[in-house]
Motif scaffolding. Structure first.
Motif, mmCIF file in Angstrom:
data_model
loop_
_atom_site.group_PDB
_atom_site.id
_atom_site.type_symbol
_atom_site.label_atom_id
_atom_site.label_comp_id
_atom_site.label_asym_id
_atom_site.label_seq_id
_atom_site.Cartn_x
_atom_site.Cartn_y
_atom_site.Cartn_z
ATOM 1 N N LEU A 24 -0.166 7.191 -6.887
ATOM 2 C CA LEU A 24 -1.607 7.564 -6.696
ATOM 3 C C LEU A 24 -1.370 8.460 -6.468
ATOM 4 C CD1 LEU A 24 -4.137 4.657 -6.067
ATOM 5 C CD2 LEU A 24 -3.378 5.529 -8.136
ATOM 6 N N ALA A 25 -1.202 9.112 -5.290
ATOM 7 C CA ALA A 25 -0.527 9.920 -4.673
ATOM 8 C C ALA A 25 0.035 11.407 -5.471
ATOM 9 C CB ALA A 25 -1.071 9.996 -3.321
ATOM 10 N N PRO A 26 -0.946 12.167 -5.612
ATOM 11 C CA PRO A 26 -0.157 13.767 -5.613
ATOM 12 C C PRO A 26 1.369 13.930 -5.282
ATOM 13 C CG PRO A 26 -2.218 14.809 -5.024
ATOM 14 C CD PRO A 26 -1.530 12.835 -4.726
ATOM 15 N N SER A 27 2.055 14.605 -5.803
ATOM 16 C CA SER A 27 3.444 14.651 -5.047
ATOM 17 C C SER A 27 3.947 15.872 -5.303
ATOM 18 C CB SER A 27 4.726 13.470 -5.549
ATOM 19 O OG SER A 27 5.882 13.938 -4.041
ATOM 20 N N ARG A 28 3.479 17.088 -4.212
ATOM 21 C CA ARG A 28 3.949 18.628 -4.350
ATOM 22 C C ARG A 28 4.475 18.557 -3.669
ATOM 23 N NH1 ARG A 28 -0.928 18.382 -5.551
ATOM 24 N NH2 ARG A 28 -2.018 18.027 -7.920
ATOM 25 N N PRO A 29 5.814 18.782 -3.107
ATOM 26 C CA PRO A 29 6.845 18.895 -2.179
ATOM 27 C C PRO A 29 6.480 20.753 -2.565
ATOM 28 C CG PRO A 29 8.202 17.710 -3.428
ATOM 29 C CD PRO A 29 6.980 17.974 -3.908
ATOM 30 N N GLU A 63 9.125 24.201 0.408
ATOM 31 C CA GLU A 63 9.740 23.934 1.543
ATOM 32 C C GLU A 63 9.348 24.376 2.679
ATOM 33 O OE1 GLU A 63 12.966 25.952 2.037
ATOM 34 O OE2 GLU A 63 12.932 24.326 0.395
ATOM 35 N N THR A 64 8.140 24.876 2.827
ATOM 36 C CA THR A 64 7.016 25.063 4.247
ATOM 37 C C THR A 64 6.845 23.280 4.338
ATOM 38 O OG1 THR A 64 5.735 27.132 2.789
ATOM 39 C CG2 THR A 64 5.262 26.267 5.417
ATOM 40 N N LYS A 65 5.731 22.959 3.101
ATOM 41 C CA LYS A 65 5.163 21.837 3.885
ATOM 42 C C LYS A 65 6.736 20.798 4.736
ATOM 43 C CE LYS A 65 2.496 19.904 0.656
ATOM 44 N NZ LYS A 65 2.004 19.241 -0.767
ATOM 45 N N LEU A 66 7.711 20.566 3.599
ATOM 46 C CA LEU A 66 8.495 20.032 4.324
ATOM 47 C C LEU A 66 9.254 20.287 5.390
ATOM 48 C CD1 LEU A 66 10.624 19.146 0.821
ATOM 49 C CD2 LEU A 66 8.723 17.981 1.961
ATOM 50 N N LEU A 71 1.912 1.795 -3.369
ATOM 51 C CA LEU A 71 1.009 2.150 -3.718
ATOM 52 C C LEU A 71 0.247 3.906 -3.838
ATOM 53 C CD1 LEU A 71 -1.504 -0.094 -6.032
ATOM 54 C CD2 LEU A 71 -3.096 0.286 -4.287
ATOM 55 N N ASN A 72 0.102 3.949 -2.170
ATOM 56 C CA ASN A 72 -0.067 5.338 -2.448
ATOM 57 C C ASN A 72 0.744 6.643 -2.869
ATOM 58 O OD1 ASN A 72 0.804 7.275 0.958
ATOM 59 N ND2 ASN A 72 -0.843 7.656 -1.155
ATOM 60 N N ARG A 73 2.043 6.000 -3.183
ATOM 61 C CA ARG A 73 3.422 6.956 -3.700
ATOM 62 C C ARG A 73 2.858 6.955 -5.272
ATOM 63 N NH1 ARG A 73 6.948 9.997 -1.655
ATOM 64 N NH2 ARG A 73 8.738 10.584 -3.097
ATOM 65 N N PRO A 128 0.805 -1.233 0.127
ATOM 66 C CA PRO A 128 -0.176 -0.259 0.111
ATOM 67 C C PRO A 128 1.072 1.190 -0.161
ATOM 68 C CG PRO A 128 0.048 -1.616 2.009
ATOM 69 C CD PRO A 128 0.633 -2.307 1.032
ATOM 70 N N ILE A 129 1.863 1.171 0.595
ATOM 71 C CA ILE A 129 2.705 2.471 0.965
ATOM 72 C C ILE A 129 3.449 3.170 -0.824
ATOM 73 C CG2 ILE A 129 4.812 3.102 0.964
ATOM 74 C CD1 ILE A 129 4.733 1.986 4.175
#
Lengths: 119, 417, 102, 183
Positions: A30-35, A37-40, A26-28, A23-24
Motif C-alpha cells: 500500500l505504502a509509497p516507496s521512493r528511496p 540517498e539521504t533517506k536510506l 500489506l504495508n509494503r 500487515p508488513i
C-alpha cells in the motif's frame, strides 16, 4: 494425548509469525516507496555516521549474561524440585536448600568482586 | 471444533489439524486485536492522570481512535536503510510479535476454555517469553546503527537480568500448587487466591514483568534522550508498528498471566458452571491489574541504568531467592490438609497453611524493605559527604581526572533521589 | 511412530556436523557453537533411548538435564577464555593462538 | 513406516536441526552462524516434544536459545573485526570433512536396517525397529524428574554437584573475563 496438545502449539507456531507478516506485506503493497540517498542513510545524530557500526561493547554486558546463564540453568533443576516438593519429605527440601546455597555463593562472589556494578 | 470438521466429512487426522488451525487463528487474532482497544484505554487513562482529555474525536469517547492510526501506519513507507543485514532486520519484528502471541496458547480463560493445558504451561510462558530477547538482538545487529546496537545491548541486559526474579517468583506458586499446568494452578485457587499466600512474590513477579516489557519506570529501552528510540530506531511503517503492537499486547498479557497465577484466574462465584462468567472474571481482574500497571507507569520517574541493575541484582534476586527457600520450607514442613469437604470446610482446612505463608511473606517484605531503607540512608550519607567535599574544594576537582569528573556527575544526579 | 534408528541417525549426523565444525572452523566462537551442536546430538540420543527403551525410568531425561548444565558451564567458561585471548592478542582465530605449541 | 503426522513432524524438525547445524559450520558470517544455531536448537526442541519430553523441550528453548545463544551473541559483539572475514575454514577442512563422512558412514552401517543387510551383521537387532513398541508414558515427567533430583535413590548427589559446577563456572568466568585482573 500429550502429543495432541502439542499439535495445537505447533499450529500456534505456524500461525503466530503469519499474523505480523500480513500487515508488513500489506504495508509494503500500500505504502509509497521512493528511496533516496539521504533517506536510506543511517539515522544517528544528524551528522554523517563515523566509524564501524559493529564496534566493541563493554565487558560488563557479558558479566551480566554469564550470571544470568548460571541462574537460568539453576531453574532447570529448581522447577522439577518445586513441583515434586509437596509429595516428598523434608530431606528433599534440604537437598534444594544445599543446591541454592551453593549457587548463592557464586552470586555473593560476583557481588563482592563488583561484577554486579554498572560503571 | 474438531467435531465440526469431522461432521463435514473430513478424515479424522485432517479434521484435527483443521480444527486446531481454526481455533488457533481465532484465539490469536482476538488477542492480537486487543491492543487496538487497550491502546485507547492506555491513552485515555494516561490523559486523565495528566489532567487532559485524551482521544475524543473518532467515535464515542474517541474509542475508535486506533483505527485511523492503523490506516495511517499502513500508508507509511517501509524504509529498508542501506547496509542493513536484511534477514535479521526483517525477521526481528516478526519474531517479536510471534513470541508474544505464543503466550496466548496456555492462558486458561474458563474451566473448560483454554488453548491447550500443557503439563509444562508455566515453563512454556517463560520459554516463549525469552524469545523476545533474540528479536531485540537481531534488530540491534541488523540495523547497522550504533545507537540501535547500544540500545539493543542495554535492553537485553535489562531483560535477562529481570528474568531471574521473574522466574524465581513464578516458582513460588508452582511450589504451592505442585504442578506447572496453568489450569491446575487456577483450580488450586478455588479457596484462597495465591496472592493471599505470598503477596511479596506477587509484587516481585509484577515488578519484574513490568521491567521485562520495558514499561515505565523501566523504559530505558526507549530512553529518547540517550538512545533515541533504542533498538527500533531504524524501523518505519508497519515494521515499527509491530514492535509497539508487541509491547502493548505483552503488557496486557502480563496482566492476564498475573491474574491467572495470583488472582485466581477465572475463579469466582458460579464460574465452575458458567464458562462465560469465568471469562468475564478473568477480564475484570486483568483490567484491574492493567490499570495498576498504568498507574505505576504514570506516577514513577524513569530509573537510571545503574540503579536499575542494582535494584535487580542486589534487591529483587536475593529477596526472591529467600522467599523461595522460606516458602518451600514451610510447605514441606506442613502436613497436607484434608480437602475433601465442601467449600466452607476447605476454606477452614486451608486457613492455617495460608496464614503461615502470608505471615512469612509479609515478614520477608518488611525485613527486606528495612534493609533497603538502611542502605539508602547510608548512600545518602555518603553522597552528602561527597557533596560537602566538593563544595569545600577538598575534592581533587582541579586536577580533573576522569574519576573526579564522573564523581561530580554522580553528585549531580544522586542528590535528587 | 518413527523407529528409533531414525532418531539415532539424525543424532549421528548432527554429531558429525559438529565435529567437522570443531576441526575445520578458524573462529574460536564458531568452534564453541559446533561443540554445542555435538552436545545436542548427545542429548537427542539420551532422550530417544529413554523414550524407546525404558520410559518407566526417568534417567534419560535426568541425564539430558545434566548435559544442559554442562553445556552452560562450558559456554560460560569458553566465552570467557575467548574474550580474554581476544583482549590480550587481538584475535579469535585459533591458529593465531599457538603460544603453547612451542 | 507409514507417513503419519508424527512422521512428517519428525522430518521437518530433523531438517531444521541438521540444516541449521550445517549452516552453523559453513556460514562465513559468525552472527548468522549463531542465528542458525538457534534454528538448529529449536528443531531439537521439536524432536524432544515428539519424544514426549516436553520439559526438556521448554528447557531447550529457555536455556539454549534464551541464554547460551545470547551469551555467544554477546561474545560475538565483544570481539569485533569479524565482519570482513572471507575465509572461515582452515586448510585442513577437506581432511576433516572426509573423516566425518567416514564416521557418519560407519554409524549409518551400524544403526540402520539397510546397513545390517550390507554387513550381514545384525547390529541394530537390539533396538526396537518399530516405534509402536515404545511404551506409553503415563506419569507427569516434571514431577518424576523432581523426585529423581531430590531423593537418595535418585540423583541427589549429581544434583548438588551440578550446583557446584555452575558456581565454579560462574566464578571462573568472572575471574577470566574481568578487565582489571591480570591473566
Amino acid at each position: 494425548m500429550e502429543l495432541g496438545q502439542w499439535a495445537f502449539v505447533a499450529a500456534f507456531f505456524v500461525v503466530a509469525p503469519l499474523l505480523p507478516i500480513a500487515p508488513i506485506v500489506l504495508n509494503r503493497l500500500l505504502a509509497p516507496s521512493r528511496p533516496s540517498e539521504t533517506k536510506l542513510d543511517v539515522y544517528e545524530c544528524g551528522v554523517e555516521t563515523v566509524g564501524d557500526t559493529w564496534g566493541q561493547i563493554k565487558v560488563q554486558y557479558y558479566l551480566y549474561a554469564i550470571i544470568f546463564l548460571v541462574f537460568d540453568v539453576e531453574m532447570v533443576f529448581l522447577f522439577p524440585w518445586a513441583v515434586a516438593l509437596g509429595s516428598l519429605d523434608f530431606s528433599a527440601y534440604l537437598a534444594g536448600l544445599v543446591f541454592v546455597f551453593l549457587l548463592v555463593e557464586g552470586l555473593v562472589y560476583a557481588w563482592r568482586k563488583g561484577a554486579l556494578e554498572w560503571n | 471444533m474438531v467435531g465440526i470438521f469431522e461432521d463435514l466429512g473430513f478424515e479424522a487426522g485432517l479434521a484435527a489439524v483443521l480444527g486446531n488451525l481454526v481455533g488457533v487463528v481465532v484465539l490469536a487474532t482476538v488477542f492480537l486485536l486487543l491492543p487496538i482497544f487497550t491502546i485507547w484505554v492506555e491513552r485515555k487513562v494516561a490523559a486523565r492522570f495528566q489532567n487532559r482529555i485524551g482521544p475524543n474525536r473518532v467515535g464515542p469517547y474517541g474509542i475508535l481512535q486506533s483505527f485511523p492510526d492503523v490506516v495511517k501506519l499502513l500508508g507509511k513507507e517501509l524504509i529498508l536503510p542501506r547496509n542493513v543485514d536484511k534477514i535479521p532486520y526483517l525477521l526481528s519484528p516478526i519474531i517479536m510479535v510471534a513470541a508474544v502471541v505464543l503466550i496466548v496458547a496456555v492462558i486458561p480463560l474458563a474451566p473448560t476454555i483454554i488453548g491447550t493445558d500443557l503439563s509444562i504451561g508455566a515453563l512454556y510462558f517463560v520459554s516463549v517469553g525469552s524469545l523476545t530477547t533474540i528479536a531485540i538482538v537481531m534488530a540491534g545487529w541488523g540495523s547497522n546503527n550504533k545507537y540501535a546496537l547500544l540500545g539493543a545491548f542495554r535492553t537485553v541486559a535489562q531483560l535477562i537480568s529481570y528474568e531471574i526474579p521473574l522466574v524465581f517468583s513464578l516458582l513460588i506458586p508452582i511450589l504451592l500448587v505442585g504442578s506447572l499446568s496453568m489450569q491446575t494452578i487456577v483450580e488450586f485457587q478455588d479457596t484462597y487466591w495465591i496472592i493471599f499466600y505470598v503477596p511479596t512474590a506477587a509484587v516481585i513477579f509484577l515488578v519484574s514483568n513490568i521491567a521485562e516489557i520495558g514499561r515505565a519506570p523501566f523504559d530505558l529501552i526507549e530512553a529518547e534522550s540517550e538512545l533515541i528510540a533504542g533498538y527500533m530506531i531504524e524501523y518505519s511503517g508497519m515494521a515499527f508498528a509491530m514492535f509497539y503492537l508487541a509491547e502493548f499486547l505483552h503488557a496486557f498479557l502480563v496482566a492476564v498471566i498475573f491474574s491467572v497465577l495470583f488472582l485466581g484466574g477465572w475463579q469466582g462465584p458460579l464460574a465452575q458452571d458458567v464458562p462465560v462468567l469465568g471469562i468475564a472474571y478473568l477480564t475484570i481482574k486483568s483490567f484491574i491489574v492493567y490499570f495498576a500497571m498504568l498507574w505505576v507507569r504514570m506516577t514513577l520517574p524513569r530509573f537510571r541504568i545503574d540503579h536499575l541493575m542494582a535494584f535487580n541484582w542486589k534487591f529483587l534476586v536475593p529477596v526472591s531467592i529467600v522467599h523461595v527457600l522460606v516458602t518451600a520450607g514451610i510447605w514441606s514442613a506442613l502436613p497436607e490438609p484434608d480437602l475433601s469437604g465442601g467449600w466452607f470446610a476447605r476454606l477452614g482446612e486451608e486457613f492455617p497453611r495460608m496464614a503461615l505463608n502470608l505471615v512469612a511473606s509479609v515478614v520477608i517484605a518488611v525485613v527486606s524493605l528495612r534493609l533497603l531503607r538502611q542502605y539508602a540512608e547510608q548512600e545518602r550519607q555518603r553522597l552528602s559527604e561527597v557533596t560537602a567535599m566538593v563544595e569545600h574544594k577538598q575534592y581533587p576537582l582541579a586536577t580533573t581526572g576522569q574519576g573526579a569528573q564522573s564523581n561530580v556527575i554522580v553528585v549531580g544526579t544522586g542528590s535528587g533521589d | 511412530m518413527v523407529p528409533l534408528w531414525m532418531y539415532l541417525v539424525v543424532s549421528a549426523a548432527l554429531f558429525c556436523i559438529g565435529a567437522f565444525g570443531v576441526l575445520a572452523r578458524r573462529n574460536a566462537i564458531a568452534i564453541l557453537l559446533s561443540i554445542e551442536l555435538m552436545l545436542n546430538a548427545a542429548n537427542i540420543n539420551l532422550v530417544a533411548f529413554w523414550r524407546y527403551m525404558n520410559p518407566t525410568v526417568i534417567n534419560g531425561q535426568v541425564f539430558a538435564a545434566f548435559v544442559f548444565a554442562v553445556a552452560a558451564a562450558e559456554a560460560a567458561v569458553g566465552v570467557a577464555l575467548i574474550l580474554s585471548i581476544y583482549r590480550n592478542r587481538q584475535t579469535v582465530m585459533v591458529e593465531d593462538v599457538n603460544i603453547l605449541k612451542w | 513406516m507409514e507417513l503419519t503426522w508424527q512422521a512428517i513432524a519428525f522430518f521437518i524438525f530433523s531438517a531444521l536441526t541438521l540444516g541449521g547445524g550445517f549452516a552453523v559450520v559453513t556460514q562465513r558470517n559468525i552472527f548468522h552462524a549463531a542465528l542458525f544455531l538457534m534454528l538448529s536448537l529449536f528443531g531439537t526442541a521439536g524432536l524432544f516434544v515428539l519424544l514426549i519430553a516436553p520439559f526438556l523441550a521448554a528447557v531447550q528453548v529457555l536455556v539454549y536459545i534464551g541464554a547460551i545463544a545470547i551469551l555467544v551473541l554477546f561474545a560475538i559483539m565483544l570481539t569485533r573485526r569479524l565482519m570482513g572475514l572471507t575465509i572461515s575454514l582452515n586448510q585442513q577442512w577437506p581432511a576433516a570433512a572426509l573423516a566425518m563422512l567416514v564416521l557418519f558412514g560407519v554409524l549409518l552401517l551400524v544403526l540402520t536396517p539397510v546397513g545390517d543387510d550390507i554387513l550381514g551383521q545384525n547390529w541394530s537387532a537390539n533396538l526396537p525397529t518399530d516405534g509402536d513398541t515404545a511404551p506409553e508414558v503415563t506419569y507427569i515427567t516434571v514431577r518424576e524428574i523432581g523426585v529423581a533430583f531430590s531423593t537418595q535413590n535418585g540423583f541427589v548427589l549429581p544434583f548438588e554437584i551440578v550446583s557446584l559446577l555452575l558456581t565454579s563456572a560462574l566464578i571462573g568466568a568472572i575471574v577470566v573475563a574481568r578487565e582489571d585482573e591480570a591473566i
